[in-house]
Design an enzyme around this catalytic site. Structure first.
Site, short mmCIF file in Angstrom:
data_model
loop_
_atom_site.label_atom_id
_atom_site.label_comp_id
_atom_site.label_asym_id
_atom_site.label_seq_id
_atom_site.Cartn_x
_atom_site.Cartn_y
_atom_site.Cartn_z
N VAL A 175 1.07 -1.09 0.13
CA VAL A 175 -0.02 -0.11 -0.07
C VAL A 175 0.58 1.53 -0.29
O VAL A 175 0.38 2.36 -0.32
CB VAL A 175 -1.25 -0.17 0.95
CG1 VAL A 175 -1.48 1.21 1.38
CG2 VAL A 175 -2.37 -1.32 1.25
N HIS A 223 20.25 28.81 14.46
CA HIS A 223 19.51 29.70 14.25
C HIS A 223 19.83 30.87 12.82
O HIS A 223 20.69 30.37 12.80
CB HIS A 223 19.59 30.80 15.36
CG HIS A 223 18.76 31.85 15.76
ND1 HIS A 223 17.31 31.84 15.69
CD2 HIS A 223 19.12 33.11 14.95
CE1 HIS A 223 17.03 32.74 15.37
NE2 HIS A 223 17.71 33.65 15.16
#
Ligand code: FAD
Length: 467
Positions: free
Chosen positions: A44, A445
């Site tokens: 699937v 960051h």
């Protein structure tokens, strides 16, 4: 000439569970036969699930992003959509992966038998639909036969009513479509069809979309998609569908039910999947299958018959590919004599909607049910430089801690790319990290992943008894 073959390990089903188990067992030196009903490997997930849906969702994402760039001062104009090419692209992605699996099976000398396997005894499978192999005599078996779509009994037979497999075929883009079921699969398909131009309505019997996730997280998604869909009918169900020449007429019942029947061009039924344990004549091997079709296993993935193992969707929730592949490794390794067990602390779930929702470990709902004294740290993306730059501040990250030791027990993220970020929280839970470990880990960051560390910091801020 005998049509019977022998195997040290026979695997039923070539989905992510089955092919992983077959490959691992072969790598460990075992003689392996892999039986698959269809002509391609991948089950699937690769053929009609995870992979084609994400290929289509990528197109949806780019269409939406291009539109949203207008507010950044960049305009692309209306997208020109060639549905045949989108379908071709998706089929190319699936073909590339399933062909790759065929090559990997060959390389490992895994014998692939196409046909339907059914037990005839505790050591024999009969194979239907294959001229060369009639029976397989095995020493060990791994059942990885997966699951199938749940059909609503009252839906009429009509080409305009589709399930997830039909939706992924992308035959056309209906003007309007009703999605029955506000779970992950229904919402992912709604995301695709909406981006391609369909007007979408969603009906969900529970009081929130994605009922397994925490309400606060789902609320963000709900608020975001509400503007994009025609209607979201919670605590409502479909009671009748009439297929007429001018469309599908649907009668609803419940809190948000329209008084009159509504007309749709298409209906996507996405109300869940059921395990295939009931289709294997497992009783002839003495394997217990419960009334829903699940097969119970122990931590080594053994059924009640010790040389027969079961993995993947048919052993229980969550029905996810990454659960199946991890179980597959354990089953193959146990057969090869290793003392392994399947004991994960957590399994992540991701809805690849827009925004995405990802969670791992305990939800707050589950922590409450277990009676855990827990605390939560959250970090809103409205304060994230990266989210602001992307113009997608609707998200947030939250992490959940056991107050007795400040260890993380769960996390949830809603926002763009949430599914890519949640892995870190899974690792933190597996490693037994506490809030300080996460908060003190230096994150790059500006990234969205920082928000998990900031949520840990926020939790720490609520603790008065930290050293
Ligand atoms: P399956 O993948 O179901 O494979 C079982 C195989 O066994 C099938 O190929 C079947 O033909 C074969 N088989 C069955 N019976 C027999 C038999 N008697 N003889 C021979 N062969 C047999 N999961 C995720 O983790 N992430 C996602 O993003 C995701 N998206 C999804 C999107 C959609 C639209 C759908 C429907 C599912 C999605 N899933 C996703 C779920 C994922 O596809 C399943 O959890 C995963 O495929 C289960 O793997 P499995 O090996 O247990 O079984």
């Amino acid at each position: 000439m005998s049509n019977d073959i022998q195997a040290q390990v026979v695997v039923i089903g070539a989905g992510p569970g089955g092919y992983t188990a077959a490959f691992r067992a072969a790598d460990l030196g075992l003689n392996v036969v892999l039986v698959e009903k269809y002509s391609t490997l991948g089950g699937v997930c690769l053929n009609v699930g995870c992979i084609p849906s994400k290929a289509l969702l990528h197109s949806a994402k780019v269409i939406d992003e291009a539109k949203s760039m207008e507010s950044h001062g960049v305009s692309f104009g209306d997208p020109s959509i060639d549905i045949d090419k989108i379908r071709e692209y998706k089929e190319g992605v699936v073909g590339q992966l399933t062909k790759g699996l065929g090559g990997m099976a060959k390389m490992r000398k895994v014998k692939v038998v196409q046909g339907v396997a059914k037990f005839t005894s505790p050591n024999t499978l009969a194979i239907e639909g294959n001229d060369e192999v009639s029976n397989i005599n095995f020493e060990n078996c791994i059942i990885a036969a997966g699951s199938r779509v749940v059909q609503l009994p009252f839906l009429p037979e009509d080409d305009r009513i589709i399930d997830s497999t039909g939706a992924l075929e992308l035959k056309d883009v209906p003007e309007n479509m009703l999605v029955i079921g506000g779970g992950i699969i229904g919402l992912e398909m709604a995301t695709v069809y909406r981006a391609l131009g369909s007007k979408i309505s969603i009906v969900e019997m529970f009081d929130q979309l994605i009922p397994a996730a925490d309400k606060d997280v789902v609320k963000v998604l709900h608020r975001y998609v509400k503007k994009q869909y025609e209607s979201i009918m919670l605590e409502t169900s479909v009671t009748k569908v009439e297929a007429k020449d001018d469309g599908l007429w649907v009668t609803f019942e419940g809190k948000k039910a329209p008084k009159e029947p509504q007309r749709y061009d298409k209906i996507l039924s996405a109300v869940g999947r059921r395990p295939n344990g009931d289709l294997l004549d497992a009783g002839k091997a003495g394997v217990n299958v419960d009334e829903r079709g699940f097969i119970a296993v122990d931590k080594q993935l053994r059924t009640n018959v010790p040389h027969i193992y079961a993995i993947g969707d048919l052993v229980g929730q969550p029905m996810l590919a990454h659960k199946a592949t991890h179980e597959a490794h354990v089953a193959a390794e146990v057969i090869a004599g290793k003392k392994h067990a399947f004991e994960p602390q957590c399994i992540p779930s991701v809805a690849y909607t827009d925004p995405e929702i990802a969670w791992v470990g305990l939800t707050e709902k589950e922590a409450k049910e277990k009676g855990i004294d827990y605390g939560v740290g959250t970090f809103p993306w409205a304060a994230s430089g990266r989210a602001i730059g992307a113009g997608r501040t609707e998200g947030f990250a939250k992490s959940i801690y056991d107050k007795s030791n400040n260890r993380i027990i769960g996390a949830a993220i809603v926002g763009i790319n949430a599914g890519e970020i949640i892995g870190e929280a899974g690792l933190a839970i597996e490693m037994g990290c506490d809030a300080e470990d996460i908060a003190l880990t230096v994150h790059a960051h500006p990234t969205l992943s920082e928000s998990l560390a900031f949520s840990a910091e926020a939790y720490e801020g609520t603790c008065t008894d930290l050293p």
